[in-house]
Design a protein around this motif. Sequence first.
Motif, PDB file in Angstrom:
ATOM      1  N   TRP A 199       0.829  -1.205   0.000  1.00  0.00           N
ATOM      2  CA  TRP A 199       0.000   0.000   0.000  1.00  0.00           C
ATOM      3  C   TRP A 199       0.864   1.256   0.000  1.00  0.00           C
ATOM      4  O   TRP A 199       0.374   2.349  -0.297  1.00  0.00           O
ATOM      5  CB  TRP A 199      -0.932   0.006   1.201  1.00  0.00           C
ATOM      6  CG  TRP A 199      -2.080  -0.942   1.049  1.00  0.00           C
ATOM      7  CD1 TRP A 199      -2.258  -2.134   1.695  1.00  0.00           C
ATOM      8  CD2 TRP A 199      -3.187  -0.801   0.152  1.00  0.00           C
ATOM      9  NE1 TRP A 199      -3.411  -2.740   1.267  1.00  0.00           N
ATOM     10  CE2 TRP A 199      -4.013  -1.940   0.324  1.00  0.00           C
ATOM     11  CE3 TRP A 199      -3.562   0.166  -0.766  1.00  0.00           C
ATOM     12  CZ2 TRP A 199      -5.184  -2.129  -0.399  1.00  0.00           C
ATOM     13  CZ3 TRP A 199      -4.736  -0.007  -1.489  1.00  0.00           C
ATOM     14  CH2 TRP A 199      -5.528  -1.144  -1.304  1.00  0.00           C
ATOM     15  N   ARG A 202       0.703   1.527  -3.710  1.00  0.00           N
ATOM     16  CA  ARG A 202      -0.632   1.395  -4.315  1.00  0.00           C
ATOM     17  C   ARG A 202      -1.506   2.622  -4.040  1.00  0.00           C
ATOM     18  O   ARG A 202      -2.282   3.045  -4.908  1.00  0.00           O
ATOM     19  CB  ARG A 202      -1.327   0.140  -3.788  1.00  0.00           C
ATOM     20  CG  ARG A 202      -0.677  -1.166  -4.224  1.00  0.00           C
ATOM     21  CD  ARG A 202      -1.531  -2.368  -3.851  1.00  0.00           C
ATOM     22  NE  ARG A 202      -0.814  -3.619  -4.035  1.00  0.00           N
ATOM     23  CZ  ARG A 202      -0.704  -4.267  -5.196  1.00  0.00           C
ATOM     24  NH1 ARG A 202      -1.285  -3.751  -6.284  1.00  0.00           N
ATOM     25  NH2 ARG A 202      -0.043  -5.398  -5.281  1.00  0.00           N
ATOM     26  N   ILE A 203      -1.378   3.204  -2.855  1.00  0.00           N
ATOM     27  CA  ILE A 203      -2.190   4.384  -2.530  1.00  0.00           C
ATOM     28  C   ILE A 203      -1.887   5.557  -3.464  1.00  0.00           C
ATOM     29  O   ILE A 203      -2.817   6.134  -4.065  1.00  0.00           O
ATOM     30  CB  ILE A 203      -2.004   4.782  -1.048  1.00  0.00           C
ATOM     31  CG1 ILE A 203      -2.640   3.735  -0.129  1.00  0.00           C
ATOM     32  CG2 ILE A 203      -2.625   6.156  -0.774  1.00  0.00           C
ATOM     33  CD1 ILE A 203      -2.396   3.975   1.351  1.00  0.00           C
TER      34      ILE A 203
END
Length: 512
Positions: A199, A202-203
């Motif tokens: 993440w 990915r964020i």
Amino acid sequence: MGFFKRTEKEKEDATISPELRAVLPQHSGSWWTVRHLLLLNLMLLVPSLSSATIGFDGAMMNGLQTVEQWRGYFNHPKPSILGVMNAIYPIGKIVGIFPAAWLSDKYGRKSSMWIGFVLLVLGAGVQGGSINTAMFICSRCLLGAATAFIAQPAPILVTELAYPTHRGKISALYQTFFYFGAIFAAWSTYGTFRLPSTWSWRIPSILQGAIPFIQFAFFWLVPESPRWLIAHGRNAEARAIFVKYHAGGDENSALVNYEMKQIEENLKAESEALSETSYFDLVRTPANRKRTLIAAIVGFFAQWNGAGVVSYYITLVLNTIGITKTRDQALINGLLQVFNWLAAVLAGALMVDRIGRRKLFLISTAGMCMAYVIWTALTSHFTRTLDQHAGHAVIFQFTLRARGVSVTYGTTFIGLIIGQFVNPIAMSKLGWKYYIVFCCILFVLFFVIYFLFPETKGRTLEEIAEIFEGPSASRRVDEEKLGDDNVDDEKRVSRDSSSHAEVAEVAEEKRA
């Protein structure tokens, strides 16, 4: 004169043509005290965010390269793979730019933007959910193609809707939103790089769809381009837009009459000269060849002026001077974007009407050349001693405007693609010596701008034709359209007179 201030000083502003100055309504204060101008400029923020969407990508990829979780997930991409990851984005743009231009001309400036917003949100989701290198690369190709659908019409829509005396600054400010997106991306990666999972990258990847989602939500507030409406016989709709946003509801506004008349006459003259337009028209006449050459130079050297190295490969640049920690690189990336935006707004966009575009081009090119020479010398010194203390779319007439912008963006994307493949390999092989290439390019570019680029400040979109085709261009348009024997008084005054009293008198007689 203050930012967008509309007072008596504007009446005396030498950058405004006499004909336009004569029909401008008089406002007692700054633009934000005039309701219809405030609404117009706030509304133009929606398409202007398209530039922020474009700016997000470079800073995000810079940021992701500093994140160890991203490097590890994709097996520490070699320079050649890294080049593909970055180059596929402008390759997608080239795929999308020509259908975007066609849609923009045939179905309106807004039509392709609606498609772009949807594809960008979808592409960001695919990018954030990537499970391997191939999926990540495909998502970036989709994002690139989607970006073309908003990047091509957005600056045209902004320019064609803007209030005449605000157009120069509004158009320049559009470009500065690039750094708004870059700041958003850079600080997103800085805020997530500490997350121990995927993440962390990915964020920021998913957030690439946030700005187009916001645009999609508010885009229904933005009207269609009045010039496009007039070109397609929808004059009443175009006039209603001008009356609402340029004249505050005054149906008898001399400014609206002037804008409508000028656009109608220019479009008719263009349509008579070119019964059917094509990309060949960009090089058919000497004036158009000069326009196209300038557009191509601006587009290509936007990527080959040296900024592209820092825009996408700041990690490699910082590695050459010993700054290798993820935290330090991510922080520098974030601070750099803030500095870029402040410089672009304060030293660029707000000065465009005061200094002029040509002078700003010359000043910025000379400044970059000197900066690159210093940068090259300091980096050379560091690598030998390890001493870290040493450290213009609107120039085309309406019928070719979309195609002209496509030329600018097309050459930008070509330059970007070449740079994305060449820069990481050259940086890894040559190190600081690669900077010498940009020192030479910037030196030559300064003289190209000096001898080729004209100044366009203080003119409407239709009046810019005079710069390329001579001062008799607008007179010739009138006489071809009306004939020497039946030019009525109002048209003759509008064309030849610089006196406010004469224009006002004609307008008053017509209303009577």
